[in-house]
Design a protein around this motif. Sequence first.
Motif, mmCIF file in Angstrom:
data_model
loop_
_atom_site.group_PDB
_atom_site.id
_atom_site.type_symbol
_atom_site.label_atom_id
_atom_site.label_comp_id
_atom_site.label_asym_id
_atom_site.label_seq_id
_atom_site.Cartn_x
_atom_site.Cartn_y
_atom_site.Cartn_z
ATOM 1 N N MET A 1 0.821 -1.203 0.000
ATOM 2 C CA MET A 1 0.000 0.000 0.000
ATOM 3 C C MET A 1 0.861 1.261 0.000
ATOM 4 O O MET A 1 0.484 2.280 -0.583
ATOM 5 C CB MET A 1 -0.925 -0.001 1.216
ATOM 6 C CG MET A 1 -1.936 -1.140 1.248
ATOM 7 S SD MET A 1 -2.995 -1.204 -0.201
ATOM 8 C CE MET A 1 -3.762 0.400 -0.145
ATOM 9 N N ALA A 2 2.020 1.211 0.640
ATOM 10 C CA ALA A 2 2.906 2.382 0.672
ATOM 11 C C ALA A 2 3.611 2.596 -0.656
ATOM 12 O O ALA A 2 4.039 3.715 -0.956
ATOM 13 C CB ALA A 2 3.931 2.232 1.793
ATOM 14 N N THR A 3 3.739 1.534 -1.458
ATOM 15 C CA THR A 3 4.444 1.636 -2.728
ATOM 16 C C THR A 3 3.594 2.270 -3.821
ATOM 17 O O THR A 3 4.123 2.871 -4.756
ATOM 18 C CB THR A 3 4.911 0.240 -3.181
ATOM 19 O OG1 THR A 3 5.743 -0.325 -2.165
ATOM 20 C CG2 THR A 3 5.704 0.301 -4.470
ATOM 21 N N LEU A 4 2.272 2.168 -3.712
ATOM 22 C CA LEU A 4 1.396 2.667 -4.774
ATOM 23 C C LEU A 4 1.576 4.174 -4.962
ATOM 24 O O LEU A 4 1.503 4.933 -3.991
ATOM 25 C CB LEU A 4 -0.071 2.376 -4.430
ATOM 26 C CG LEU A 4 -0.483 0.911 -4.381
ATOM 27 C CD1 LEU A 4 -1.941 0.805 -3.982
ATOM 28 C CD2 LEU A 4 -0.248 0.245 -5.718
ATOM 29 N N PRO A 5 1.794 4.639 -6.200
ATOM 30 C CA PRO A 5 1.882 6.088 -6.426
ATOM 31 C C PRO A 5 0.568 6.778 -6.054
ATOM 32 O O PRO A 5 -0.520 6.288 -6.379
ATOM 33 C CB PRO A 5 2.157 6.187 -7.934
ATOM 34 C CG PRO A 5 2.710 4.858 -8.325
ATOM 35 C CD PRO A 5 2.053 3.861 -7.419
ATOM 36 N N LEU A 6 0.673 7.906 -5.365
ATOM 37 C CA LEU A 6 -0.498 8.656 -4.914
ATOM 38 C C LEU A 6 -0.344 10.097 -5.370
ATOM 39 O O LEU A 6 0.655 10.751 -5.067
ATOM 40 C CB LEU A 6 -0.607 8.574 -3.387
ATOM 41 C CG LEU A 6 -1.819 9.232 -2.741
ATOM 42 C CD1 LEU A 6 -3.107 8.515 -3.162
ATOM 43 C CD2 LEU A 6 -1.693 9.210 -1.219
ATOM 44 N N GLY B 1 -7.211 -2.964 -4.137
ATOM 45 C CA GLY B 1 -8.167 -1.999 -4.672
ATOM 46 C C GLY B 1 -9.149 -1.509 -3.623
ATOM 47 O O GLY B 1 -9.504 -0.325 -3.595
ATOM 48 N N GLN B 2 -9.595 -2.395 -2.741
ATOM 49 C CA GLN B 2 -10.548 -1.998 -1.697
ATOM 50 C C GLN B 2 -9.912 -1.064 -0.678
ATOM 51 O O GLN B 2 -10.500 -0.040 -0.306
ATOM 52 C CB GLN B 2 -11.094 -3.254 -1.016
ATOM 53 C CG GLN B 2 -11.937 -4.138 -1.922
ATOM 54 C CD GLN B 2 -12.376 -5.413 -1.241
ATOM 55 O OE1 GLN B 2 -12.095 -5.644 -0.067
ATOM 56 N NE2 GLN B 2 -13.071 -6.264 -1.979
ATOM 57 N N TRP B 3 -8.703 -1.413 -0.212
ATOM 58 C CA TRP B 3 -8.050 -0.550 0.768
ATOM 59 C C TRP B 3 -7.636 0.770 0.137
ATOM 60 O O TRP B 3 -7.646 1.820 0.808
ATOM 61 C CB TRP B 3 -6.839 -1.270 1.361
ATOM 62 C CG TRP B 3 -7.209 -2.318 2.354
ATOM 63 C CD1 TRP B 3 -6.979 -3.668 2.265
ATOM 64 C CD2 TRP B 3 -7.900 -2.134 3.591
ATOM 65 N NE1 TRP B 3 -7.478 -4.319 3.361
ATOM 66 C CE2 TRP B 3 -8.042 -3.404 4.203
ATOM 67 C CE3 TRP B 3 -8.413 -1.024 4.252
ATOM 68 C CZ2 TRP B 3 -8.681 -3.587 5.432
ATOM 69 C CZ3 TRP B 3 -9.041 -1.198 5.481
ATOM 70 C CH2 TRP B 3 -9.173 -2.467 6.042
ATOM 71 N N LYS C 1 7.398 6.027 4.143
ATOM 72 C CA LYS C 1 7.485 5.747 5.576
ATOM 73 C C LYS C 1 6.180 6.092 6.283
ATOM 74 O O LYS C 1 5.710 5.347 7.156
ATOM 75 C CB LYS C 1 8.639 6.537 6.187
ATOM 76 C CG LYS C 1 8.857 6.263 7.669
ATOM 77 C CD LYS C 1 9.966 7.125 8.256
ATOM 78 C CE LYS C 1 11.307 6.752 7.685
ATOM 79 N NZ LYS C 1 12.404 7.504 8.329
ATOM 80 N N PHE C 2 5.578 7.215 5.912
ATOM 81 C CA PHE C 2 4.319 7.624 6.541
ATOM 82 C C PHE C 2 3.224 6.600 6.277
ATOM 83 O O PHE C 2 2.542 6.146 7.196
ATOM 84 C CB PHE C 2 3.902 8.996 6.011
ATOM 85 C CG PHE C 2 2.502 9.397 6.397
ATOM 86 C CD1 PHE C 2 2.249 9.947 7.640
ATOM 87 C CD2 PHE C 2 1.438 9.213 5.521
ATOM 88 C CE1 PHE C 2 0.951 10.313 8.011
ATOM 89 C CE2 PHE C 2 0.152 9.568 5.878
ATOM 90 C CZ PHE C 2 -0.092 10.121 7.125
ATOM 91 N N ARG C 3 3.058 6.224 5.005
ATOM 92 C CA ARG C 3 1.967 5.302 4.684
ATOM 93 C C ARG C 3 2.257 3.885 5.177
ATOM 94 O O ARG C 3 1.327 3.148 5.529
ATOM 95 C CB ARG C 3 1.718 5.308 3.181
ATOM 96 C CG ARG C 3 1.001 6.571 2.716
ATOM 97 C CD ARG C 3 0.579 6.476 1.273
ATOM 98 N NE ARG C 3 1.692 6.619 0.364
ATOM 99 C CZ ARG C 3 1.698 6.183 -0.885
ATOM 100 N NH1 ARG C 3 0.654 5.525 -1.356
ATOM 101 N NH2 ARG C 3 2.748 6.373 -1.658
ATOM 102 N N GLN C 4 3.519 3.475 5.209
ATOM 103 C CA GLN C 4 3.835 2.154 5.763
ATOM 104 C C GLN C 4 3.445 2.091 7.242
ATOM 105 O O GLN C 4 2.829 1.115 7.693
ATOM 106 C CB GLN C 4 5.314 1.845 5.599
ATOM 107 C CG GLN C 4 5.692 0.448 6.097
ATOM 108 C CD GLN C 4 7.187 0.189 6.030
ATOM 109 O OE1 GLN C 4 7.990 1.119 6.034
ATOM 110 N NE2 GLN C 4 7.575 -1.070 5.976
#
Length: 427
Positions: A67-72, A313-315, A105-108
């Motif tokens: 989840m932290a790796t996904l580009p946002l 996809g859900q998260w 780091k924040f999202r992890q």
Amino acid sequence: MKIGLEISRSGAETRASIEDPTVPVSQTSEFMALFGLDGVNLPHVTIDSALTVPAVSAAVAFLSRTMATLPLHAYRNTKDGAVRVSGKLQVVVHDAPNDGMDSFKFRQYFWQQVFTVGRGLAWIERTPQGVEALWPMDPNKTQIKRVGGRLQYKFGDKIYDQVDVIDVPFMLRADGVRHYGPISMAAKAIQLALAMNEYGSKLFAGGGVPPLALVGPLPVGADAMKRAMVDIGRAIDVARQNGKPIIPIPPGYELKPIGFDPEKGQMTEARTHQIQEIARIYQLPPVFLQDLSRATFTNAEQQDLHLVKHLVGQWSEAFEGELNLKLFGRFNAGRYVEHNLDGLMRGDFKSRIEGIARAVQTAQITPNEARALENRPRHANPAADELLVQGATIVLGQQPVVKPNAPNESNPVDEPKGDGEADDNEA
């Protein structure tokens, strides 16, 4: 009948004893202590102890890092379509939510709390110019309550309103305030995994010798029994240290294993089943916990699709919805935050390049947009900013237009003849 401390109807304190004929001898603490089995309980499950189970730590690490790796990115809707937002908002969302943490780091950390405690929390720091930063909050130290229909979050000595807190629970309780955590809900399955780890470590630390029973004339008295146990245990230790498979036994006695050995107890199968149980907790395909017992090339690929469609996809949607609501409000004027799930294909170079090439050839993206996806510089040719499509593609029902061939040396165009000229064949 309860064993141990009891309170009689008269209020007097009574204790079960080995001498009490109404109590089975195997239920008394004195008898269990005689064999060193007093105080035997299944291990207590905490987040720290649960993470010592390899399947649990693998699931939490894999999901939080994925989840932290996904580009946002942050976008704004315009008449020409979605445009990526630049400036401080893009920095907060994509680069560094605060001065001490980058986006990964924040999202992890955020997702680690969701997949352990059961709730991810972050405070939104605002200035008159807009969103300044996002700061993580420890869910174990945050008190959540509903006041006047609105949620309030007390963290430290400050109270934050619900519009200033990013809140993603693993699963909410019926009151909409408290939550369920995956580790607390799966405590029994994790407890069994811990117990098997403990049993296996003790078994192999003891040289693979299972619990033994001394069969023969029992020594008289509890002290004599304890001395016999010590002597047998010392003999086993000496044999193990010396590498000798034989230990001396007094005449008339024999040792018999009690319980079951790991093979007969299907310990390997049970541990595999626990991996599958923990995978069910997180709805995670078992192949991502390195359980390939039922994996084939085909179903492993399908589990990869399952991961994106039914889990990541859900998260992603949950996190995007919370960010969009709390950062921009209900009426966000066309601004929104969105993950790019194509980031999951970064490791598959062949599939990624084939997908980009197909998108260029079908006029979905321009060549320069394709180069930007790979972090490559723009091409100076103006045609690189044009949408391209295969020339053979036409509207259904129309006939293809055939253009005349251009003149060249192999296909010359006949020039008009003069009045006095004649063909060579006319002579």
